[in-house]
Design an enzyme around this catalytic site. Structure first.
Site, PDB file in Angstrom:
ATOM      1  N   LEU A  44      27.982  28.716  52.361  1.00 21.18           N
ATOM      2  CA  LEU A  44      28.495  28.122  51.129  1.00 21.18           C
ATOM      3  C   LEU A  44      29.113  29.194  50.229  1.00 21.18           C
ATOM      4  O   LEU A  44      28.486  30.226  49.963  1.00 21.18           O
ATOM      5  CB  LEU A  44      27.352  27.412  50.401  1.00 21.18           C
ATOM      6  CG  LEU A  44      27.699  26.592  49.172  1.00 21.18           C
ATOM      7  CD1 LEU A  44      28.573  25.401  49.540  1.00 21.18           C
ATOM      8  CD2 LEU A  44      26.420  26.123  48.467  1.00 21.18           C
ATOM      9  N   SER A 110      23.508  30.651  56.536  1.00 22.56           N
ATOM     10  CA  SER A 110      23.270  29.729  55.437  1.00 22.56           C
ATOM     11  C   SER A 110      23.768  28.328  55.795  1.00 22.56           C
ATOM     12  O   SER A 110      23.414  27.791  56.844  1.00 22.56           O
ATOM     13  CB  SER A 110      23.925  30.280  54.160  1.00 22.56           C
ATOM     14  OG  SER A 110      23.477  29.603  53.016  1.00 22.56           O
ATOM     15  N   GLN A 111      24.607  27.724  54.955  1.00 22.90           N
ATOM     16  CA  GLN A 111      25.113  26.392  55.260  1.00 22.90           C
ATOM     17  C   GLN A 111      25.785  26.357  56.632  1.00 22.90           C
ATOM     18  O   GLN A 111      25.750  25.344  57.334  1.00 22.90           O
ATOM     19  CB  GLN A 111      26.104  25.959  54.179  1.00 22.90           C
ATOM     20  CG  GLN A 111      26.743  24.601  54.420  1.00 22.90           C
ATOM     21  CD  GLN A 111      27.669  24.198  53.291  1.00 22.90           C
ATOM     22  OE1 GLN A 111      27.220  23.693  52.261  1.00 22.90           O
ATOM     23  NE2 GLN A 111      28.965  24.427  53.469  1.00 22.90           N
ATOM     24  N   ASP A 226      14.090  35.368  49.934  1.00 19.89           N
ATOM     25  CA  ASP A 226      15.461  34.881  50.014  1.00 19.89           C
ATOM     26  C   ASP A 226      16.005  34.463  48.649  1.00 19.89           C
ATOM     27  O   ASP A 226      17.100  34.842  48.268  1.00 19.89           O
ATOM     28  CB  ASP A 226      15.513  33.699  50.992  1.00 19.89           C
ATOM     29  CG  ASP A 226      16.892  33.144  51.181  1.00 19.89           C
ATOM     30  OD1 ASP A 226      17.555  33.529  52.153  1.00 19.89           O
ATOM     31  OD2 ASP A 226      17.324  32.316  50.344  1.00 19.89           O
ATOM     32  N   HIS A 281      19.151  36.381  49.557  1.00 18.31           N
ATOM     33  CA  HIS A 281      19.962  35.496  50.383  1.00 18.31           C
ATOM     34  C   HIS A 281      21.348  36.058  50.679  1.00 18.31           C
ATOM     35  O   HIS A 281      21.818  36.002  51.816  1.00 18.31           O
ATOM     36  CB  HIS A 281      20.095  34.129  49.717  1.00 18.31           C
ATOM     37  CG  HIS A 281      20.788  33.122  50.562  1.00 18.31           C
ATOM     38  ND1 HIS A 281      20.212  32.586  51.704  1.00 18.31           N
ATOM     39  CD2 HIS A 281      22.032  32.571  50.479  1.00 18.31           C
ATOM     40  CE1 HIS A 281      21.053  31.741  52.263  1.00 18.31           C
ATOM     41  NE2 HIS A 281      22.165  31.721  51.549  1.00 18.31           N
TER      42      HIS A 281
END
Length: 313
Positions: A44, A110-111, A226, A281
């Site tokens: 993202l 991630s996404q 994270d 993250h």
């Protein structure tokens, strides 16, 4: 799966030194024709430009490796619906697969880790050898983070009012928003996560499970610091119950019922958990410790379930 077998598949890493592979030299200098191509899918608000360090780590450890960071759905375009992204990334990735007779490695951040789940589930002739999920909300997201600044009038407790609507489901974040206090709404409204997790009836679930299980290895990377993936255990298929107590993957219904193959991967010895504390993250893909401990060393470590030093090739 509380027993020793599951425990031996979990790699808890506090630094690279303790985990560096003693056979690293042999891995790098063995006589091989070449390494499998590596395909990277961003997350993202990211773009391909953010992954230069990861590309460098790979090429330093495996010289000559063809690394492709797919340049699609960058920055704000990453908010487009997940199924649209799956189709776009799939179209870009498929030609690379076709030109890789020995298969490819897929690193998805991630996404992007959820985008890759959709690709692997819906592409019957993929040749992904290893799927490396790098701090991805595989069991969903439920937390207030800076990433949700696009919803200034909402907090986690009321975001369901928007996400579980037709309009909400046009935004990627809402496609995997998993409110543990409104389970029925999630199951009935989620156009993406509830489907790929086979949490509601899906006529394609058997085929999708078969496609997903064509991978040879699944590596789930995450950590307690994270700060974005909430709970962080979602990166390893753990998630909240309705009291916001984390239930680990091996006690989740989707694991126990083996709805899309997690339990089968464990039985095959092909699921690896790598937990690294101290990583924020946005730094997972540029952290060299993470690369050595969780990605590179999956090819050689005696604690992994891969064969010798052949995993990357």
């Amino acid at each position: 799966m509380k027993g020793s077998r599951f425990a031996t598949e979990r790699s808890r890493s506090s630094g690279a030194a303790a985990l560096l592979c003693p056979l690293l030299g042999a891995c790098l200098w063995s006589a091989v024709v070449g390494y499998k191509p590596v395909i990277v899918v961003h997350g993202l608000f990211d773009s391909s430009e953010d992954f230069k360090n990861l590309q460098r780590f790979i090429n330093e450890s495996y010289p000559g490796t063809n690394v492709t960071v797919i340049d699609l759905f960058d920055r704000s375009s990453s908010l487009q619906p997940m199924w649209k992204q799956v189709e776009g990334f799939k179209a870009a990735i498929y030609p690379i697969m076709q030109n890789a007779a020995d298969g490819v490695h897929l690193i998805c951040y991630s996404q992007g880790g959820l985008v890759c789940r959709g690709i692997l589930s819906t592409l019957p002739d993929h040749n992904v050898h290893s799927f490396i999920s790098l701090s991805a909300p595989q069991a969903g997201q439920y937390g207030d983070t800076d990433y949700f600044r696009i919803f200034p009038q909402f907090v986690k407790s009321n975001l369901y009012h928007f996400c579980y609507t037709g309009v909400g489901q046009l935004i990627s974040i809402c496609n995997y928003w998993n409110d543990p206090h409104h389970r029925d709404l999630y199951l009935n409204s989620s156009d993406y996560l509830a489907l790929i997790n086979s949490e509601r009836p899906n006529p394609n679930s058997t085929e999708w499970r078969r496609n997903f299980l064509k991978i040879q290895k699944l590596v789930l990377i995450g950590g307690p610091d994270d700060g974005v993936i909430t709970p962080w255990q979602s990166s390893q298929f753990g998630f909240y119950d309705d009291n916001e107590t984390v239930v680990e993957m091996q006690h989740q219904e989707l694991y126990l019922r083996d709805v899309f193959g997690l339990k089968t991967l464990v039985a095959r010895g092909d699921l690896i958990l790598c937990t690294v504390p101290g990583v924020e993250h946005v730094l997972w893909h540029s952290n060299e410790t993470v690369f050595h401990a969780c990605i590179e060393n999956r090819s050689c470590s005696e604690t992994s379930v891969s064969l010798g030093c052949t995993w990357w090739r």
